[in-house]
Design an enzyme around this catalytic site. Structure first.
Site, short mmCIF file in Angstrom:
data_model
loop_
_atom_site.label_atom_id
_atom_site.label_comp_id
_atom_site.label_asym_id
_atom_site.label_seq_id
_atom_site.Cartn_x
_atom_site.Cartn_y
_atom_site.Cartn_z
N GLU A 1 -9.14 9.41 6.45
CA GLU A 1 -9.13 8.51 7.59
C GLU A 1 -9.40 9.36 8.84
O GLU A 1 -8.49 10.01 9.36
CB GLU A 1 -7.79 7.79 7.72
CG GLU A 1 -7.52 6.80 6.60
CD GLU A 1 -6.24 6.02 6.80
OE1 GLU A 1 -6.24 4.81 6.54
OE2 GLU A 1 -5.23 6.62 7.24
N GLU B 1 0.85 -1.19 0.00
CA GLU B 1 0.00 0.00 0.00
C GLU B 1 0.89 1.24 0.00
O GLU B 1 1.78 1.39 0.84
CB GLU B 1 -0.90 0.01 1.23
CG GLU B 1 -1.78 1.24 1.37
CD GLU B 1 -2.55 1.25 2.68
OE1 GLU B 1 -3.48 2.07 2.80
OE2 GLU B 1 -2.23 0.45 3.58
#
Length: 386
Positions: free
Chosen positions: A248, A165
């Site tokens: 987030e 990622e």
């Protein structure tokens, strides 16, 4: 601030996904360089999504997802014509742990929910360019990051957890930090970044953190993919599976917005945002021959046109491995001096005839262990390397 083990959106969704009924968003038509494949009408603007993993389609080509994977508190997103707004974000979680969720918009595949007409997954060495544009809207009174995610895997995965990622932190507020530890800095896409590396126990993560908030940016995703490859976190034969942009949140977050998002992946051709690309190459081969001594090196780069048409005006792009910097170049202009660089032809060597080649070279410095660039493109076309 403490380092946390970040259970990824992929891993948590995999674990919970078996407990809920799949409701895959309808696939719709995508223009661009691929054929049109019509499945259903695109979702209308201002679509409210409060289901934990609810999603819808915008612009006829991207998926907006609520993706509330880390909390039981209510969260809702409103999909707009060009992006989304986080309209409700109840609850909070400790800032030394994982965030509440990842409300986001994406091109590619996320747990078999692939965006309409996407050409992802695609092999990294088959990609010429991947232009993207993003505009964020930020709020106060919340703890969050604005996170742009790029997912890579050795296989053309459309489901499950990817191996690597890449996170680009456009902004962060409060005492939160990426997975792992700060390992250095890098210049990518003409910007300076902190670089963090680590693992959440399931996949490797490399994070690029902006020193100050970036509200809007046009860039090439491959600049960051090249960084992952040069650091050994991916290989040229791996696949780019998904490109995602969102937030987030740890505490609150209502009002956060992605005002606009675009993403394209061009297979071997020259992307529409490439400046002064020259004649696209049909096929190419790069030979990279370095001469290395402690702390320094020179290298000769031979670029061969293995296609059937001449190349007039060439630009060779590649990512210098971490710690390397160009100090001098010949037979080409090489800019910038570090990170993802581009060598541009001079007036005297701009043409590469079919079956012919041109060479350039440069001198540089390095720290740590010397490594070669893993990927080269000629006017946007990925080249064989040997």
């Amino acid at each position: 601030m403490k380092t946390f083990l970040h259970p990824t959106r992929h891993r948590v969704r995999r674990r919970l996904g078996a407990l809920r009924t799949a409701a895959t968003a309808a696939l719709v038509a995508l223009g661009s360089l691929t054929a049109l494949v019509t499945a259903t009408e695109p979702a209308r603007a201002d679509t409210l999504i409060c289901d934990q993993y609810g999603s819808t389609t915008i612009q006829g080509r991207y998926v907006v997802q609520n993706n509330r994977w880390g909390t039981s508190a209510t969260q809702c997103v409103t999909a707009t014509a060009t992006g989304f707004e986080l309209t409700r974000a109840d609850g909070s979680v400790p800032t030394n742990g994982a965030p509440k969720s990842y409300p986001s918009v994406y091109n590619g595949c996320h747990y078999t929910n692939c965006s309409p007409g996407t050409n992802l997954p695609m092999r990294i060495d088959a990609i010429g360019s991947a232009p993207s544009a993003i505009t964020y809207g930020y709020v106060g009174g919340a703890v969050y990051n604005a996170s742009y995610d790029i997912w890579l895997d050795p296989t053309p995965r459309t489901d499950g957890v990817n191996r690597t990622e890449i996170m680009i932190w456009f902004h962060r507020t409060g005492p939160v930090q990426p997975i792992g530890s700060l390992t250095g800095t890098a210049t990518v896409g003409g910007r300076a970044w902190e670089v963090w590396t680590g693992s959440n126990g399931t996949n490797d993560v490399i994070s690029f953190v902006a020193p100050s908030a970036i509200s809007s940016w046009n860039f090439d995703v491959m600049d960051f993919v090249d960084q992952a490859v040069s650091r050994g976190l991916a290989g040229p034969s791996w696949y780019l599976t998904s490109i995602q942009a969102g937030f987030e949140p740890w505490q609150n977050g209502a009002g956060l917005r992605v005002d606009s998002f675009s993403s394209a992946v061009h297979a071997g051709g020259t992307g529409p945002t490439d400046p002064d690309p020259g004649t696209p190459a049909t096929a190419c081969h790069v030979t990279y021959t370095p001469n290395v001594w402690p702390g320094g090196f020179t290298t000769d780069v031979k670029v061969a046109n293995t296609g059937s048409a001449p190349v007039d005006g060439w630009r060779v792009a590649f990512a210098l491995p971490a710690g390397q910097s160009v100090t001098h170049a010949w037979n080409a202009t090489v800019t910038p001096s570090a990170g993802t660089v581009t060598a541009t032809s001079t007036a005297s060597n701009a043409r590469i005839a079919p079956g012919g080649s041109q060479s350039f070279g440069f001198q540089g410095t390095y720290a740590g262990t010397f490594a070669r660039p893993a990927r080269f493109t000629l006017n946007g076309t990925a080249c064989a390397v040997g």
